[in-house]
Design a protein around this motif. Structure first.
Motif, PDB file in Angstrom:
ATOM      1  N   ASP A  52       7.331   1.705  12.066  1.00 21.58           N
ATOM      2  CA  ASP A  52       6.354   2.409  11.242  1.00 21.58           C
ATOM      3  C   ASP A  52       6.884   3.829  11.022  1.00 21.58           C
ATOM      4  N   ILE A  53       7.243   4.137   9.776  1.00 24.25           N
ATOM      5  CA  ILE A  53       7.837   5.441   9.490  1.00 24.25           C
ATOM      6  C   ILE A  53       6.714   6.430   9.192  1.00 24.25           C
ATOM      7  N   GLY A  54       6.051   6.889  10.235  1.00 23.53           N
ATOM      8  CA  GLY A  54       4.922   7.783  10.070  1.00 23.53           C
ATOM      9  C   GLY A  54       5.235   9.226  10.400  1.00 23.53           C
ATOM     10  N   ARG A  55       6.219   9.427  11.278  1.00 23.88           N
ATOM     11  CA  ARG A  55       6.543  10.778  11.738  1.00 23.88           C
ATOM     12  C   ARG A  55       8.008  11.077  11.448  1.00 23.88           C
ATOM     13  N   MET A  56       8.371  12.330  11.553  1.00 21.53           N
ATOM     14  CA  MET A  56       9.740  12.720  11.253  1.00 21.53           C
ATOM     15  C   MET A  56      10.730  12.020  12.185  1.00 21.53           C
ATOM     16  N   GLU A  57      10.374  11.865  13.456  1.00 19.66           N
ATOM     17  CA  GLU A  57      11.289  11.190  14.376  1.00 19.66           C
ATOM     18  C   GLU A  57      11.453   9.718  14.026  1.00 19.66           C
ATOM     19  N   ASP A  58      10.400   9.096  13.460  1.00 15.62           N
ATOM     20  CA  ASP A  58      10.517   7.705  13.001  1.00 15.62           C
ATOM     21  C   ASP A  58      11.468   7.611  11.813  1.00 15.62           C
ATOM     22  N   PHE A  59      11.366   8.573  10.910  1.00 11.81           N
ATOM     23  CA  PHE A  59      12.236   8.595   9.732  1.00 11.81           C
ATOM     24  C   PHE A  59      13.697   8.763  10.152  1.00 11.81           C
ATOM     25  N   GLN A  60      13.937   9.624  11.118  1.00 11.07           N
ATOM     26  CA  GLN A  60      15.302   9.826  11.611  1.00 11.07           C
ATOM     27  C   GLN A  60      15.807   8.580  12.334  1.00 11.07           C
ATOM     28  N   MET A  99       0.844  -1.194   0.000  1.00 10.99           N
ATOM     29  CA  MET A  99       0.000   0.000   0.000  1.00 10.99           C
ATOM     30  C   MET A  99       0.882   1.247   0.000  1.00 10.99           C
ATOM     31  N   ALA A 100       0.906   1.957  -1.114  1.00 10.43           N
ATOM     32  CA  ALA A 100       1.850   3.063  -1.267  1.00 10.43           C
ATOM     33  C   ALA A 100       1.175   4.347  -1.754  1.00 10.43           C
ATOM     34  N   GLY A 101      -0.099   4.545  -1.406  1.00 15.55           N
ATOM     35  CA  GLY A 101      -0.823   5.688  -1.936  1.00 15.55           C
ATOM     36  C   GLY A 101      -0.968   6.871  -1.009  1.00 15.55           C
ATOM     37  N   GLY A 102      -0.444   6.768   0.216  1.00 19.12           N
ATOM     38  CA  GLY A 102      -0.663   7.820   1.208  1.00 19.12           C
ATOM     39  C   GLY A 102       0.041   9.128   0.890  1.00 19.12           C
ATOM     40  N   PHE A 103      -0.427  10.212   1.516  1.00 20.76           N
ATOM     41  CA  PHE A 103       0.120  11.546   1.277  1.00 20.76           C
ATOM     42  C   PHE A 103       1.384  11.819   2.100  1.00 20.76           C
ATOM     43  N   GLY A 104       1.564  11.090   3.208  1.00 20.01           N
ATOM     44  CA  GLY A 104       2.736  11.332   4.044  1.00 20.01           C
ATOM     45  C   GLY A 104       2.774  12.726   4.634  1.00 20.01           C
ATOM     46  N   THR A 105       1.606  13.227   5.070  1.00 19.09           N
ATOM     47  CA  THR A 105       1.513  14.615   5.539  1.00 19.09           C
ATOM     48  C   THR A 105       2.393  14.894   6.762  1.00 19.09           C
ATOM     49  N   ARG A 106       2.579  13.885   7.618  1.00 19.30           N
ATOM     50  CA  ARG A 106       3.374  14.108   8.828  1.00 19.30           C
ATOM     51  C   ARG A 106       4.875  14.163   8.536  1.00 19.30           C
ATOM     52  N   LEU A 107       5.260  13.856   7.307  1.00 20.51           N
ATOM     53  CA  LEU A 107       6.674  13.919   6.931  1.00 20.51           C
ATOM     54  C   LEU A 107       6.978  15.121   6.029  1.00 20.51           C
ATOM     55  N   ARG A 108       6.035  16.049   5.929  1.00 24.00           N
ATOM     56  CA  ARG A 108       6.323  17.269   5.183  1.00 24.00           C
ATOM     57  C   ARG A 108       7.355  18.118   5.930  1.00 24.00           C
ATOM     58  N   PRO A 109       8.268  18.786   5.233  1.00 27.83           N
ATOM     59  CA  PRO A 109       8.266  19.062   3.788  1.00 27.83           C
ATOM     60  C   PRO A 109       8.906  17.990   2.917  1.00 27.83           C
ATOM     61  N   LEU A 110       9.394  16.879   3.502  1.00 26.40           N
ATOM     62  CA  LEU A 110      10.064  15.860   2.695  1.00 26.40           C
ATOM     63  C   LEU A 110       9.157  15.300   1.610  1.00 26.40           C
ATOM     64  N   THR A 111       7.850  15.255   1.906  1.00 23.19           N
ATOM     65  CA  THR A 111       6.926  14.636   0.961  1.00 23.19           C
ATOM     66  C   THR A 111       6.217  15.646   0.050  1.00 23.19           C
ATOM     67  N   HIS A 112       6.664  16.883   0.057  1.00 21.69           N
ATOM     68  CA  HIS A 112       6.065  17.861  -0.866  1.00 21.69           C
ATOM     69  C   HIS A 112       6.302  17.450  -2.321  1.00 21.69           C
ATOM     70  N   ASN A 113       7.497  16.955  -2.595  1.00 24.25           N
ATOM     71  CA  ASN A 113       7.865  16.614  -3.968  1.00 24.25           C
ATOM     72  C   ASN A 113       8.257  15.153  -4.135  1.00 24.25           C
ATOM     73  N   CYS A 114       7.936  14.324  -3.143  1.00 19.11           N
ATOM     74  CA  CYS A 114       8.301  12.909  -3.204  1.00 19.11           C
ATOM     75  C   CYS A 114       7.305  12.106  -2.384  1.00 19.11           C
ATOM     76  N   PRO A 115       6.717  11.047  -2.937  1.00 17.19           N
ATOM     77  CA  PRO A 115       5.819  10.215  -2.135  1.00 17.19           C
ATOM     78  C   PRO A 115       6.597   9.507  -1.027  1.00 17.19           C
ATOM     79  N   LYS A 116       5.967   9.339   0.114  1.00 22.29           N
ATOM     80  CA  LYS A 116       6.668   8.764   1.270  1.00 22.29           C
ATOM     81  C   LYS A 116       7.365   7.443   0.964  1.00 22.29           C
ATOM     82  N   PRO A 117       6.759   6.499   0.212  1.00 16.97           N
ATOM     83  CA  PRO A 117       7.444   5.222  -0.038  1.00 16.97           C
ATOM     84  C   PRO A 117       8.762   5.359  -0.792  1.00 16.97           C
ATOM     85  N   LEU A 118       8.995   6.515  -1.447  1.00 24.38           N
ATOM     86  CA  LEU A 118      10.250   6.715  -2.177  1.00 24.38           C
ATOM     87  C   LEU A 118      11.287   7.497  -1.376  1.00 24.38           C
ATOM     88  N   LEU A 119      10.948   7.906  -0.146  1.00 21.31           N
ATOM     89  CA  LEU A 119      11.955   8.525   0.718  1.00 21.31           C
ATOM     90  C   LEU A 119      13.024   7.481   1.033  1.00 21.31           C
TER      91      LEU A 119
END
Length: 350
Positions: free
Chosen positions: A333-341, A127-147
């Motif tokens: 679960d990489i949902g928030r910026m701290e999860d991504f870090q 499932m790769a259709g989400g907006f990734g709003t909690r990871l903005r601005p990283l997801t402004h120009n890139c879908p979250k699954p491609l981060l």
């Protein structure tokens, strides 16, 4: 002298369940051999034993001897390959410890080593259709699954983990910036697999995209996984569990602890009965990974919004069995910026 892989599974009876789980994860033979000080086999611990222990609320600090199988099937040194395979087939075993006449462990036969690995034909839906709003601005120009985590996109890491287990038939749901995902993965040929895309013109929730799948092509249990998870889960083990338990679905769950930051007062009417300082409560939470029976997939209406928990709750209300599969493996679960870090920091250890 370099240790053989099976020797890394050996441990003593007083080893904690937490340390035994670490051995399971590290050695990847899906079994721990519990021995005495003479290297005689006392018991075995598998993924199934661990999950049963977790479901029974055993703590990770308990000794492995409290939850191990104390009467495991074994092979004798000198048995032929055919005899070992016959025992494995009869008792549906994936591993068989090999003992000498004194009961000392001298080896470990695994089905993986005895049989040429086969492709896993079960389809996988990412499932790769989400907006990734909690990871903005990283997801402004890139879908979250491609981060990228490390040097690869999250979704590519997920895809490769399935490929290593033999899966080759993939569906990817898209909605936000779908052209970038399609451009990166194409038809899957560069990985030697097949990828089909399911595009949601409008967001359909976490389960609605199932209704867009080509139902006539889903004839085996389907693995569904959120496209923003990192895990070392053995997906074959998950399928084995689903097949063993039956039912229309299996949901992966993760134990979550919450510490109440205050003293909790227990009462009976106006009378105080007890006071507990900062109690810890434990819950099983949805881990975002499922196995669905084909008949369940085919009952999801076309282009209808529905979340996966609602879909499963409806099945439970109808009297159908939904199992839960407790995870002890790495999961994030990489949902928030701290999860991504956190993923960036832990990637090298995966």
């Amino acid at each position: 002298m370099t240790m053989r892989p099976w020797e890394l599974t050996l441990t003593g009876p007083l080893t904690t369940l937490e340390d035994a789980i670490a051995i399971l994860d590290r050695v990847a033979l899906r079994i721990v051999l519990v021995i005495d000080d003479q290297n005689r086999l006392l018991g075995t611990l598998t993924d199934g034993d661990v999950r049963r222990a977790l479901l029974k609320r055993h703590t990770l600090s308990e000794s492995v001897q409290d939850v191990m199988c104390s009467t495991p099937r074994t092979a004798k040194r000198g048995w032929s390959k055919d005899r070992v395979l016959a025992v494995m087939e009869k008792y549906q075993l994936l591993q068989l410890p090999v003992l000498d006449d004194a009961g000392v462990v001298v080896g470990l036969e695994t089905l993986h080593d005895l049989v040429n690995p086969l492709k896993q034909d079960n389809p996988v839906f990412l499932m790769a259709g989400g907006f990734g709003t909690r990871l903005r601005p990283l997801t402004h120009n890139c879908p979250k699954p491609l981060l990228k985590v490390g040097d690869k996109p999250i979704l590519e890491l997920i895809l490769e983990s399935f490929i290593k287990s033999g899966f080759h038939n993939f569906y990817i749901s898209t909605h936000y910036m779908p052209e970038m995902i399609v451009a990166h993965f194409g038809d899957g040929s560069q990985w030697g697999v097949t990828i089909h895309y399911i595009h949601e013109h409008e967001p359909l929730g976490t389960g609605g995209a199932l209704g867009l799948l080509p139902h006539d092509g889903i004839n085996l249990p389907l693995i569904v996984m959120n496209g923003d998870l990192l895990t070392t889960l053995d997906f074959r083990s998950l399928l084995d569990f689903h097949g063993e338990k039956g039912g229309v679905a299996t949901m992966c769950v993760r134990e979550h602890e919450y510490c109440v930051p205050y003293g909790v007062v227990q009462s009976d009417g106006h009378k105080v009965r007890a006071m507990v300082e900062k109690p810890v409560q434990k819950f099983f939470i949805n881990a975002g990974i499922y196995v669905l029976a084909p008949e369940l997939v085919k009952c999801v209406p076309y282009a209808t919004r529905i979340d996966m928990p609602t879909l499963l709750e409806k099945q439970i209300a109808q009297g159908n069995d939904v199992s839960m599969f407790p995870l002890h493996e790495y999961w994030l679960d990489i949902g928030r910026m701290e999860d991504f870090q956190k993923a960036q920091q832990e990637f090298g250890h995966l």
